[in-house]
Design an enzyme around this catalytic site. Sequence first.
Site, mmCIF file in Angstrom:
data_model
loop_
_atom_site.group_PDB
_atom_site.id
_atom_site.type_symbol
_atom_site.label_atom_id
_atom_site.label_comp_id
_atom_site.label_asym_id
_atom_site.label_seq_id
_atom_site.Cartn_x
_atom_site.Cartn_y
_atom_site.Cartn_z
ATOM 1 N N GLU A 192 -10.362 5.309 2.453
ATOM 2 C CA GLU A 192 -11.102 4.217 3.061
ATOM 3 C C GLU A 192 -10.086 3.155 3.439
ATOM 4 O O GLU A 192 -8.991 3.119 2.900
ATOM 5 C CB GLU A 192 -12.088 3.636 2.052
ATOM 6 N N LYS B 216 0.821 -1.212 0.000
ATOM 7 C CA LYS B 216 0.000 0.000 0.000
ATOM 8 C C LYS B 216 0.858 1.265 0.000
ATOM 9 O O LYS B 216 0.429 2.309 -0.487
ATOM 10 C CB LYS B 216 -0.926 0.025 1.220
ATOM 11 N N SER C 23 2.492 -9.557 -0.284
ATOM 12 C CA SER C 23 2.040 -8.163 -0.289
ATOM 13 C C SER C 23 2.124 -7.475 1.066
ATOM 14 O O SER C 23 2.156 -6.245 1.125
ATOM 15 C CB SER C 23 0.605 -8.091 -0.813
HETATM 16 C C1 LIG Z 1 -4.963 -4.349 0.990
HETATM 17 C C2 LIG Z 1 -4.157 -5.562 0.903
HETATM 18 C C3 LIG Z 1 -4.351 -6.499 -0.123
HETATM 19 C C4 LIG Z 1 -5.468 -6.413 -1.124
HETATM 20 O O1 LIG Z 1 -5.462 -5.285 -1.915
HETATM 21 P P1 LIG Z 1 -5.068 -5.300 -3.446
HETATM 22 O O2 LIG Z 1 -5.483 -3.973 -3.910
HETATM 23 O O3 LIG Z 1 -5.818 -6.417 -4.089
HETATM 24 O O4 LIG Z 1 -3.603 -5.506 -3.511
HETATM 25 C C5 LIG Z 1 -3.488 -7.567 -0.208
HETATM 26 N N1 LIG Z 1 -2.491 -7.730 0.692
HETATM 27 C C6 LIG Z 1 -2.283 -6.866 1.701
HETATM 28 C C7 LIG Z 1 -1.178 -7.116 2.652
HETATM 29 C C8 LIG Z 1 -3.100 -5.757 1.842
HETATM 30 O O5 LIG Z 1 -2.883 -4.902 2.841
#
Ligand SMILES: *Cc1c(COP(=O)(O)O)cnc(C)c1O
Length: 385
Positions: free
Chosen positions: A106, A84, A370
Amino acid sequence: MPRRYGPYGGSFVPETLVPALTELEAAWRSARRDPAFRRELARLSSTLGGRPTPLYFARRLTERGGGAQIWLKREDLLHTGAHKFNNALGQGLLTRRMGKPRLIAETGAGQHGVATAMIGSALGLETEVYMGEVDIERQRPNVDRMRLLGARVIPVRSGRRTLKDAINAALRDWITNVRTTHYLLGSAVGPHPYPALVADFQSVIGREIRQQSRRAFGRLPDLAVACVGGGSNAIGTFRPLLRTDVELLGVEAGGRPGSNGAASLSAGRPGILHGSFSYVLQDADGQIADTESISAGLDYPGVGPEHAWLKDTGRARYVAVADRDALRAFHWLARDEGILPALEPSHALYAALREARRRPRTQHIVVTLSGRGDKDLAVVLRASR
Ligand SMILES: *Cc1c(COP(=O)(O)O)cnc(C)c1O
């Protein structure tokens, strides 16, 4: 910037928002050509964010699979603990460029809220974050982090009190305060230009994968895997690999057995949500369906329009992974590699291991990790008892 991906995308919004969306697109068009802006983006990506993030060979996880090599793109090591950051930094700098003093956002899992609160603080912007009451309960540590970073967290009590409702509340705020406020949307969803803008800022993930995999094993991976909520870490992973022969696999939240989870691409059909035409989970009457997932960050009934087109054209595949399998993958990574992953990429890890088992050791799979798992400890401990 593409406004449509095949039939998907577009901008279905109240007229009051059209000038702000046009202004945002213009700001990004001029910023991306401005060397000073690009230098500042690169400087803060590295000195504040910690880029480039490493590409890590998961040796013991690979042994567990007994097939293809599994490599992790370590977005969990980024400042504030998830990918993010990439988007929050980019849009934060654009906000300053547009001369707006206030940010709203949000958040579902709280990761985007934390990233927004962080960048609001670092750039001196007033920051307010909308969050569903249910998510406030299940992601408490991130609520505390946002407040400590100086943001105001506004509980959303409408609807299912999760991410979709928080987006509705943020859009309402934006309509009222559009002249002073930038809406820092957290995923590759929403009306044009957000899907394209967010994909641009997240594409640093795939660009680094391209360079790092050539350096690490001499070529591009055979398969890239990423989890899909709104789809931003996945499109950031996929976009720079689209014109190669790397296979692309997106992994949605399957929820509990017998439920649709939050798998918009696997179980939804085309419709309009939050200003964009894409796959949406809906009931027979076209009402937005309830979603459920163990991971708040994937708990969203829509998905970015570019993924809808990648699915229809067959350039990427999408599968759903159930809550309990994501939990299993969470524990595998913890025990095999000493990494506590967020529950969102745990879905991708499970699918990656399943793929690895079917492939020879000579193949390479890159999984985008992620985010890190600290925010999910309470949920994991409760579910694993
Ligand atoms: C918010 C989030 C996601 C999902 O969001 P995408 O927009 O699909 O990437 C995935 N992994 C983590 C760690 C997140 O914080």
